[in-house]
Design a protein around this motif. Structure first.
Motif, PDB file in Angstrom:
ATOM      1  N   UNK A 109       0.817  -1.213   0.000  1.00 51.74           N
ATOM      2  CA  UNK A 109       0.000   0.000   0.000  1.00 51.74           C
ATOM      3  C   UNK A 109       0.851   1.263   0.000  1.00 51.74           C
ATOM      4  N   UNK A 110       2.045   1.200   0.615  1.00 49.26           N
ATOM      5  CA  UNK A 110       2.909   2.382   0.693  1.00 49.26           C
ATOM      6  C   UNK A 110       3.839   2.530  -0.505  1.00 49.26           C
ATOM      7  N   UNK A 111       3.921   1.531  -1.353  1.00 53.64           N
ATOM      8  CA  UNK A 111       4.792   1.612  -2.527  1.00 53.64           C
ATOM      9  C   UNK A 111       4.376   2.810  -3.398  1.00 53.64           C
ATOM     10  N   UNK A 112       5.335   3.619  -3.862  1.00 55.87           N
ATOM     11  CA  UNK A 112       6.781   3.403  -4.002  1.00 55.87           C
ATOM     12  C   UNK A 112       7.636   3.817  -2.797  1.00 55.87           C
ATOM     13  N   UNK A 113       7.028   4.149  -1.654  1.00 55.64           N
ATOM     14  CA  UNK A 113       7.830   4.434  -0.465  1.00 55.64           C
ATOM     15  C   UNK A 113       8.308   3.111   0.126  1.00 55.64           C
ATOM     16  N   UNK A 114       9.625   2.903   0.207  1.00 56.66           N
ATOM     17  CA  UNK A 114      10.120   1.649   0.791  1.00 56.66           C
ATOM     18  C   UNK A 114       9.657   1.511   2.240  1.00 56.66           C
ATOM     19  N   UNK A 115       9.292   0.315   2.629  1.00 52.10           N
ATOM     20  CA  UNK A 115       8.826   0.082   3.982  1.00 52.10           C
ATOM     21  C   UNK A 115       9.906   0.452   4.998  1.00 52.10           C
ATOM     22  N   UNK A 116      11.173   0.204   4.652  1.00 53.53           N
ATOM     23  CA  UNK A 116      12.258   0.540   5.573  1.00 53.53           C
ATOM     24  C   UNK A 116      12.284   2.037   5.854  1.00 53.53           C
ATOM     25  N   UNK A 117      12.021   2.853   4.832  1.00 51.40           N
ATOM     26  CA  UNK A 117      11.992   4.312   5.027  1.00 51.40           C
ATOM     27  C   UNK A 117      10.786   4.723   5.876  1.00 51.40           C
ATOM     28  N   UNK A 118       9.657   4.057   5.654  1.00 54.49           N
ATOM     29  CA  UNK A 118       8.462   4.371   6.451  1.00 54.49           C
ATOM     30  C   UNK A 118       8.694   4.034   7.919  1.00 54.49           C
ATOM     31  N   UNK A 119       9.408   2.925   8.181  1.00 49.98           N
ATOM     32  CA  UNK A 119       9.726   2.550   9.556  1.00 49.98           C
ATOM     33  C   UNK A 119      10.736   3.510  10.161  1.00 49.98           C
ATOM     34  N   UNK A 120      11.732   3.905   9.406  1.00 51.90           N
ATOM     35  CA  UNK A 120      12.763   4.801   9.917  1.00 51.90           C
ATOM     36  C   UNK A 120      12.197   6.177  10.239  1.00 51.90           C
ATOM     37  N   UNK A 121      11.257   6.629   9.420  1.00 43.93           N
ATOM     38  CA  UNK A 121      10.635   7.935   9.644  1.00 43.93           C
ATOM     39  C   UNK A 121       9.633   7.880  10.789  1.00 43.93           C
ATOM     40  N   UNK A 122       9.078   6.706  11.048  1.00 45.95           N
ATOM     41  CA  UNK A 122       8.058   6.579  12.077  1.00 45.95           C
ATOM     42  C   UNK A 122       6.655   6.637  11.538  1.00 45.95           C
ATOM     43  N   UNK A 123       6.512   6.643  10.212  1.00 43.13           N
ATOM     44  CA  UNK A 123       5.177   6.651   9.604  1.00 43.13           C
ATOM     45  C   UNK A 123       4.403   5.417  10.032  1.00 43.13           C
ATOM     46  N   UNK A 124       5.097   4.281  10.093  1.00 43.46           N
ATOM     47  CA  UNK A 124       4.518   3.066  10.654  1.00 43.46           C
ATOM     48  C   UNK A 124       5.485   2.524  11.692  1.00 43.46           C
ATOM     49  N   UNK A 125       4.974   1.667  12.565  1.00 45.61           N
ATOM     50  CA  UNK A 125       5.811   1.060  13.610  1.00 45.61           C
ATOM     51  C   UNK A 125       5.423  -0.402  13.773  1.00 45.61           C
ATOM     52  N   UNK A 126       6.389  -1.174  14.185  1.00 47.90           N
ATOM     53  CA  UNK A 126       6.131  -2.599  14.401  1.00 47.90           C
ATOM     54  C   UNK A 126       5.366  -2.782  15.703  1.00 47.90           C
ATOM     55  N   UNK A 127       4.458  -3.746  15.687  1.00 49.17           N
ATOM     56  CA  UNK A 127       3.658  -4.046  16.870  1.00 49.17           C
ATOM     57  C   UNK A 127       4.358  -5.147  17.643  1.00 49.17           C
ATOM     58  N   UNK A 128       4.608  -4.912  18.902  1.00 45.19           N
ATOM     59  CA  UNK A 128       5.292  -5.885  19.736  1.00 45.19           C
ATOM     60  C   UNK A 128       4.288  -6.607  20.624  1.00 45.19           C
ATOM     61  N   UNK A 129       4.580  -7.862  20.915  1.00 45.91           N
ATOM     62  CA  UNK A 129       3.768  -8.608  21.863  1.00 45.91           C
ATOM     63  C   UNK A 129       2.524  -9.244  21.281  1.00 45.91           C
TER      64      UNK A 129
END
Length: 501
Positions: free
Chosen positions: A81-101
């Motif tokens: 859904x975020x392409x062409x924005x690489x997921x790694x860039x979205x994570x680094x910027x904080x646009x998305x975050x990994x869910x823990x637990x």
């Protein structure tokens, strides 16, 4: 406080914008997918209809669930859904975050990024997640999304063309977005570095060139002037403290609103206007109109419109909940006690809230009007504010010949009568002049005034109508002329009487 300032690079914003456009993640696209009922439910804080409507909608459905509903979405679905924005860039910027637990690996939104539109198109606004989405109380530097206060200021601001606009305390940048429809140059300021970063992301996403400056109040624009200033300030009143930068000024009571009203006109060009939200205290033994009138500097036309007056206890509970604090918790009880103690110590009986329209003028006798407007109405107040200033100019130009003008009652004004049965049949007990558009102004009339306005059909000047009325009712002409002047001025200001052309 949030751990780090977000950094949205131009490349990140460009790619995210491409992803949003490809998925039709804009105001129209969201409504088209969800449908009117699910979209309305979402606005009421009921997400399930929107969740169901977006279930099989590919990229747009993922973005809606991710950013509007706060759901956890599969990694691969978000990557697509975020392409062409690489997921790694979205994570680094904080646009998305990994869910823990959680058993299933997934991603959640790190920011609130949502479409916001007007009749001309759509933008995207970047802000912090609200406390419910984030699962924790708001941080002190929380950047608020587009709320009711922001939207009410948008509707209360004139959209007439302007060369330069200042958005003072820009927050997420939504006022500047709307200013881009009518202004050639926009400057936006804020005291919060986080707000400036998110506003910059908002402007970059929407390809807008906005000058961003950091500083308190008018310090960043010292010795500059603007054609229009808009401000949604930290107007919450209470003890002099700052718990949350978006709502607390650090000044006691309503001193933040007073400061703005006193200082804003000096930063306007001649004839320039200011539109702001403000709060004022209702103190025991003091009229609120006298209070706000004392704030004004010379050479300022002003229109104060009071939309609500809150009881102190209701006020405190509302603002505690706004930041995710339960008034029943130990923290909530302590904050409420300190707040209510301050109100009691300062004789506060209520907190008024409303809109202020200011205009810099050269006249030595500016017009200042304070009035209540607590009933519901649909039309935007911004056009009414601009028209109100036009009518003030007209009254100023006709001060000496106000009774020589030929008037007419506009077609959008009607007369309502309330009658009660009596010994001789129905008797009129209330005569009410009602404007059917705009703010829906109403004026109670006596029998003489009703008869006078019935003659305002664009034929005879007011002076002749007064003479005829005096003769038919055996009244003194001079006393009718004296009484008519303030009445005419008030009806003209409210757009309920106009010059016949």
């Amino acid at each position: 406080m949030n751990d780090a300032l977000p950094e949205f690079s131009p490349e990140t914003c460009a790619r995210l914008r491409d992803a949003f456009r490809a998925a039709r993640y804009d105001a129209d696209g969201v409504v088209d997918l969800l449908g009117a009922q699910a979209h309305a439910a979402l606005g009421r804080g009921e997400p399930e209809p929107a969740r169901r409507a977006s279930r099989d909608a590919d990229a747009l459905g993922v973005l809606i669930r991710l950013f509007l509903l706060g759901d956890t979405e599969p990694v691969d679905a978000v990557r697509s859904a975020l392409s062409p924005l690489p997921l790694e860039d979205a994570l680094a910027t904080g646009i998305v975050r990994r869910v823990e637990g959680e058993e299933t690996e997934g991603l959640r939104a790190g920011f609130d990024i949502r479409p916001h539109g007007d009749e001309h198109g759509s933008w995207w606004v970047v802000s912090d997640l609200d406390p419910e989405q984030a699962g924790r109380p708001a941080s002190p530097d929380h950047v608020l999304g587009v709320g009711h206060a922001s939207l009410s200021l948008v509707r209360a601001t004139s959209r007439r063309p302007a060369e330069s606009v200042l958005d003072l305390g820009t927050g997420n940048g939504v006022q500047a977005l709307h200013a881009s429809r009518y202004a050639r140059r926009i400057t936006a300021t804020d005291t919060s570095p986080r707000a400036l970063r998110l506003a910059a992301a908002t402007f970059a996403l929407n390809e807008l060139d906005v000058e961003l400056l950091r500083g308190e109040w008018f310090a960043p624009v010292a010795r500059r002037r603007f054609d229009r200033i808009v401000c949604n300030p930290p107007f919450v009143v209470g003890p002099p403290r700052v718990d949350y930068v978006y709502r607390d000024s650090g000044l006691a009571g309503d001193d933040a609103s007073a400061l703005l009203v006193r200082q804003l006109p000096a930063f306007l060009t001649e004839g320039g206007t200011g539109h702001l939200l403000a709060s004022w205290l209702h103190l025991r033994g003091e009229d609120w109109e006298d209070r706000v009138h004392r704030w004004l500097p010379p050479g300022t036309d002003a229109w104060f419109v009071q939309r609500d007056v809150a009881d102190p206890s209701l006020y405190v509970g509302t603002w505690l909940r706004d930041t995710g604090i339960d008034p029943r918790s130990a923290e909530g009880r302590a904050k409420a006690a300190a707040w209510l103690d301050w109100f009691a110590e300062n004789d506060v009986e209520g907190i008024g809230f409303g809109f202020v329209t200011l205009r810099r003028t050269e006249t030595t006798a500016p017009t200042v009007v304070c009035e209540d407007l607590r009933h519901a109405f649909d039309d935007p107040l911004g056009e009414e504010a601009a028209a109100w200033l036009d009518r003030v100019d007209w009254l100023r130009a006709h001060e000496s010949d106000l009774l020589d003008v030929v008037y007419r009652v506009p077609d959008n004004v009607v007369l309502e009568r309330i009658e009660e049965p009596g010994e001789e049949g129905w008797a009129t007990t209330v005569r009410r002049l009602h404007r059917t558009d705009g703010p829906g102004w109403q004026h109670e009339l006596d029998e003489l005034t009703t008869a006078l306005l019935a003659g305002c059909r664009g034929v005879l000047p007011m002076s002749d109508l007064l003479e005829l009325l005096a003769a038919s009712r055996e009244e003194a002409p001079e006393s009718l002329r004296t009484a008519a002047r303030p009445l005419i001025a008030e009806l003209v200001r409210h757009g309920m009487l106009e010059e016949s052309r």
